[in-house]
Design a protein around this motif. Structure first.
Motif, PDB file in Angstrom:
ATOM      1  N   VAL A   1       6.454   6.258   2.223  1.00 15.50           N
ATOM      2  CA  VAL A   1       5.434   6.342   1.179  1.00 15.50           C
ATOM      3  C   VAL A   1       4.790   4.965   0.922  1.00 15.50           C
ATOM      4  N   PHE A   2       5.627   3.954   0.818  1.00 13.34           N
ATOM      5  CA  PHE A   2       5.134   2.612   0.485  1.00 13.34           C
ATOM      6  C   PHE A   2       5.381   1.669   1.655  1.00 13.34           C
TER       7      PHE A   2
ATOM      8  N   SER B   1       1.546  -1.118  -9.056  1.00 15.59           N
ATOM      9  CA  SER B   1       2.737  -0.986  -8.220  1.00 15.59           C
ATOM     10  C   SER B   1       3.860  -0.423  -9.075  1.00 15.59           C
TER      11      SER B   1
ATOM     12  N   CYS C   1       9.224   4.787  -7.501  1.00 12.97           N
ATOM     13  CA  CYS C   1       9.005   4.902  -6.057  1.00 12.97           C
ATOM     14  C   CYS C   1       9.961   5.931  -5.456  1.00 12.97           C
TER      15      CYS C   1
ATOM     16  N   ASN D   1       0.835  -1.198   0.000  1.00  8.76           N
ATOM     17  CA  ASN D   1       0.000   0.000   0.000  1.00  8.76           C
ATOM     18  C   ASN D   1       0.868   1.245   0.000  1.00  8.76           C
ATOM     19  N   ASN D   2       0.225   2.383  -0.142  1.00 10.93           N
ATOM     20  CA  ASN D   2       1.002   3.618  -0.168  1.00 10.93           C
ATOM     21  C   ASN D   2       0.200   4.762   0.434  1.00 10.93           C
ATOM     22  N   LYS D   3       0.958   5.791   0.776  1.00 14.03           N
ATOM     23  CA  LYS D   3       0.331   6.988   1.360  1.00 14.03           C
ATOM     24  C   LYS D   3       0.541   8.185   0.436  1.00 14.03           C
ATOM     25  N   VAL D   4       0.581   7.911  -0.839  1.00 12.64           N
ATOM     26  CA  VAL D   4       0.885   8.985  -1.794  1.00 12.64           C
ATOM     27  C   VAL D   4      -0.143  10.106  -1.686  1.00 12.64           C
TER      28      VAL D   4
ATOM     29  N   GLU E   1      -2.345   5.461  -6.454  1.00 19.56           N
ATOM     30  CA  GLU E   1      -3.075   5.814  -5.234  1.00 19.56           C
ATOM     31  C   GLU E   1      -4.224   4.845  -4.961  1.00 19.56           C
TER      32      GLU E   1
END
Lengths: 159, 72
Positions: free
Chosen positions: B67-68, B47, B53, B9-12, B42
């Motif tokens: 971020v990831f 991926s 990244c 997952n990510n917090k972009v 998002e």
């Protein structure tokens, strides 16, 4: 729909229409006795060799029309036209995956064409199967592209 | 060898907003991809490569770990 999805959808319609219309014209001229069918291989070679440049020219025309429509729409929206010109890693990965699958589909069709000859069917059947396979391959490839653009290359849990 | 697929997952999106409310378009232009690719990242539908990244982390002024992350 995004620009990529629209392009893929237009490509499907283009392939079906151009191939269908060309096939109808060839069939009609064949029934009218316009072609010399004493040499079947030569007949099909000429049909396919003529189809290739026709498709290329018409596809260029289609791309130009799409580009013009795109420019008009984006200009009206006040958006940057250059953004849609980007072919990034995701586009390349989708193209790679769809090409791999479409090659498999075409291989299956080619084998079916060979089977038709092993079963002593007409040589015409061999080429008809090849042409139909080509159309189906194109449709599957573009449809998969649309699917991957919409649903993603893989789904993960979301936050 | 484990064949288990990692869920990354990510917090972009969250970091984007925290970074002067950067838009998806701005981030996309800075890292050299299309806005649709940022949208897909998002949403967890794509991926990105390691290079992308790092580019995203750099533009968001943070590390790649922030971020990831791998979801258990």
């Amino acid at each position: 729909m995004t620009y990529q999805e629209i392009r893929r959808f237009a490509s499907i319609i283009f392939t079906v229409l151009v191939t269908g219309i060309y096939a109808l014209i060839v069939y009609q001229r064949y029934m009218d006795g316009v072609y010399d069918t004493s040499n079947i291989m030569r007949f099909w070679a000429l049909v396919i060799l003529l189809f290739i440049p026709i498709t290329i020219v018409l596809r260029i025309v289609m791309e130009i029309i799409i580009a013009i429509i795109k420019s008009i729409v984006l200009t009206a929206k006040g958006e940057n036209i250059d953004e849609l010109e980007i072919v990034d890693e995701r586009d390349k990965l989708i193209e790679l995956k769809t090409t791999k699958i479409s090659l498999f589909v075409f291989s299956v069709g080619f084998i079916l064409a060979l089977v038709s000859q092993a079963m002593s069917m007409s040589v015409h059947m061999f080429f008809i199967i090849i042409v139909i396979t080509g159309v189906i391959t194109e449709i599957i490839q573009e449809s998969l592209s649309i699917f991957f653009y919409r649903r993603g290359l893989w789904c993960q849990k979301k936050d | 060898m484990s064949k288990e697929r990692l869920i990354i997952n990510n917090k972009v999106r969250k970091l984007r907003f925290e970074h002067n409310e950067m838009t998806q378009k701005e981030l996309a232009q800075r890292v050299g991809v299309s806005r649709q690719t940022i949208v897909a990242i998002e949403k967890g539908q794509y991926s990105p490569t390691l290079e992308l990244c790092f580019k995203i982390a750099r533009e968001l002024n943070t590390t790649i770990d922030d971020v990831f992350y791998v979801e258990d």
